[in-house]
Design a protein around this motif. Structure first.
Motif, mmCIF file in Angstrom:
data_model
loop_
_atom_site.group_PDB
_atom_site.id
_atom_site.type_symbol
_atom_site.label_atom_id
_atom_site.label_comp_id
_atom_site.label_asym_id
_atom_site.label_seq_id
_atom_site.Cartn_x
_atom_site.Cartn_y
_atom_site.Cartn_z
ATOM 1 N N SER A 123 1.232 -27.286 42.039
ATOM 2 C CA SER A 123 2.772 -27.843 42.566
ATOM 3 C C SER A 123 1.377 -29.923 43.505
ATOM 4 N N ASN A 124 0.576 -28.701 43.898
ATOM 5 C CA ASN A 124 -0.175 -30.235 44.366
ATOM 6 C C ASN A 124 -1.123 -30.552 43.390
ATOM 7 N N LEU A 125 -0.925 -30.429 42.528
ATOM 8 C CA LEU A 125 -2.320 -30.272 41.456
ATOM 9 C C LEU A 125 -1.859 -31.836 40.680
ATOM 10 N N LYS A 126 -2.878 -32.597 40.881
ATOM 11 C CA LYS A 126 -2.792 -33.225 39.582
ATOM 12 C C LYS A 126 -2.829 -32.886 38.021
ATOM 13 N N SER A 127 -2.596 -33.210 36.729
ATOM 14 C CA SER A 127 -2.805 -32.402 35.470
ATOM 15 C C SER A 127 -2.272 -33.451 34.700
ATOM 16 N N GLU A 128 -2.525 -33.315 33.332
ATOM 17 C CA GLU A 128 -2.051 -34.043 32.285
ATOM 18 C C GLU A 128 -2.277 -33.316 30.766
ATOM 19 N N ILE A 129 -1.518 -33.882 29.954
ATOM 20 C CA ILE A 129 -0.404 -33.438 28.888
ATOM 21 C C ILE A 129 -1.834 -33.350 27.397
ATOM 22 N N CYS A 130 -1.775 -33.130 26.706
ATOM 23 C CA CYS A 130 -2.655 -33.403 25.625
ATOM 24 C C CYS A 130 -1.992 -34.299 24.733
ATOM 25 N N GLY A 152 -6.211 -36.804 18.427
ATOM 26 C CA GLY A 152 -5.382 -35.606 17.610
ATOM 27 C C GLY A 152 -6.467 -35.120 16.850
ATOM 28 N N PRO A 153 -5.807 -33.272 16.600
ATOM 29 C CA PRO A 153 -4.087 -33.617 17.399
ATOM 30 C C PRO A 153 -4.099 -33.277 18.318
ATOM 31 N N PHE A 154 -2.613 -33.306 18.812
ATOM 32 C CA PHE A 154 -2.482 -33.344 19.952
ATOM 33 C C PHE A 154 -1.677 -31.307 19.991
ATOM 34 N N CYS A 155 -2.450 -31.243 21.227
ATOM 35 C CA CYS A 155 -1.505 -29.672 20.981
ATOM 36 C C CYS A 155 -0.144 -28.948 22.366
ATOM 37 N N GLY A 156 0.088 -30.508 23.330
ATOM 38 C CA GLY A 156 1.481 -30.830 23.989
ATOM 39 C C GLY A 156 1.187 -29.873 24.825
ATOM 40 N N GLN A 157 -0.478 -28.432 25.276
ATOM 41 C CA GLN A 157 -0.216 -28.167 26.426
ATOM 42 C C GLN A 157 -1.227 -28.876 27.999
ATOM 43 N N ARG A 158 -0.619 -28.640 29.299
ATOM 44 C CA ARG A 158 -0.719 -28.624 29.862
ATOM 45 C C ARG A 158 -2.163 -28.565 30.864
#
Length: 224
Positions: A123-130, A152-158
Motif C-alpha cells: 500500500s505504501n509502494l509506487k506501482s505501474e501497469i503495463c 506493446g503488446p500490453f499485458c495490463g499487469q502491475r
C-alpha cells in the motif's frame, strides 16, 4: 525466525548476459511463453545464463549481471560454506561461457525457488501497469526513441517500484517456517525491467559479515 531480522539481498552488476545483441539472452535463457514481451513480467528461467567471460571483479564473492536484477551469482568459496552450514532454500548451477558453451570454473548461480506469497505490504509502494502510456510527454519521448514501451503488446499487469530511502515492509508472521532464502511473489521494476526480489535470513547475513564477503548489499526489512 519471524521475530529476527531479515534482509533484502542485492548485488552489483558486472557485464551483460549473453547473447547481448538485441537482448538475445531473453529467448536463450527464459521460457517466454507466459511472459509479457513488453514489461517482462512472467519470465521463467529454463537454461543457464551465459557470460562473455569470467567476471573481472576478482574480490567480489557476490556478482550480478546488468539487466538481470533478481539473479545472484557467487564464487565457489560461498557455495562451499553455504553447503557446509546447511543453508536452506537454494540450489546451485554453473553458468556458461557464451563463446564455448563450457561451464564456468569460478562462478555458480544461486537459484532461489521458494516463493513468499501474501507477505509484503504494497500500500505504501509506487506501482505501474503495463499499458499504453497516458501522458503526452511520455508518448512523444518513447516514440522518438522507438521504445517497445510504446509499441506493446500490453499485458495490463502491475509491478511495483523498488522502495527508495525506506525498507520493504512485511506482515508479521510472514516468514514462519521459511528457508534462509526466499523470493517474493510480486514483480518489481520499471519500464521493460521486471524482477522478484530475494530476501535472506539473519543466518545468511551473519555468514556474509563473518567471512567478509564482498559484493552483497544487505538492507534490513521491516515488520508491521
Amino acid at each position: 525466525m519471524d521475530t529476527s531480522h531479515w534482509f533484502y539481498l542485492s548485488t552489483g552488476q558486472f557485464g551483460y548476459p549473453q547473447p547481448e545483441k538485441d537482448f538475445g539472452y531473453l529467448t536463450r535463457t527464459y521460457d517466454m511463453t507466459n511472459a509479457c514481451p513488453t514489461c517482462k513480467i512472467g519470465l521463467k528461467q529454463v537454461t543457464e545464463f551465459r557470460f562473455k567471460s569470467e567476471p573481472k571483479a576478482q574480490h567480489s564473492q557476490f556478482i550480478g549481471l546488468n539487466w538481470v536484477f533478481d539473479q545472484i551469482f557467487v564464487r565457489q568459496p560461498v557455495e562451499k560454506i553455504f553447503i557446509e552450514e546447511g543453508v536452506t532454500g537454494i540450489t546451485f548451477s554453473a553458468p556458461l561461457i557464451n563463446k564455448t558453451g563450457n561451464p564456468m570454473e569460478t562462478i555458480k548461480q544461486l537459484h532461489v525457488d521458494t516463493i513468499l506469497s501474501d507477505a509484503i505490504i504494497t500500500s505504501n509502494l509506487k506501482s505501474e501497469i503495463c499499458e499504453y502510456p497516458k501522458e503526452k510527454s511520455s508518448i512523444k519521448f518513447l516514440t522518438a526513441i522507438g521504445s517497445s514501451l510504446i509499441k506493446g503488446p500490453f499485458c495490463g499487469q502491475r509491478k511495483y517500484n523498488y522502495p527508495q530511502g525506506k525498507a520493504f515492509e512485511f506482515k508479521r508472521g510472514s516468514f514462519v517456517n521459511m528457508p534462509d532464502f526466499v523470493r517474493l511473489n510480486e514483480w518489481f521494476g520499471s519500464g521493460a525491467s521486471s524482477s522478484r526480489p530475494i530476501i535472506i535470513s539473519t543466518k545468511i547475513h551473519n555468514l556474509i559479515k563473518s567471512f567478509k564477503w564482498r559484493g552483497a548489499f544487505l538492507e534490513p526489512v521491516k515488520f508491521v
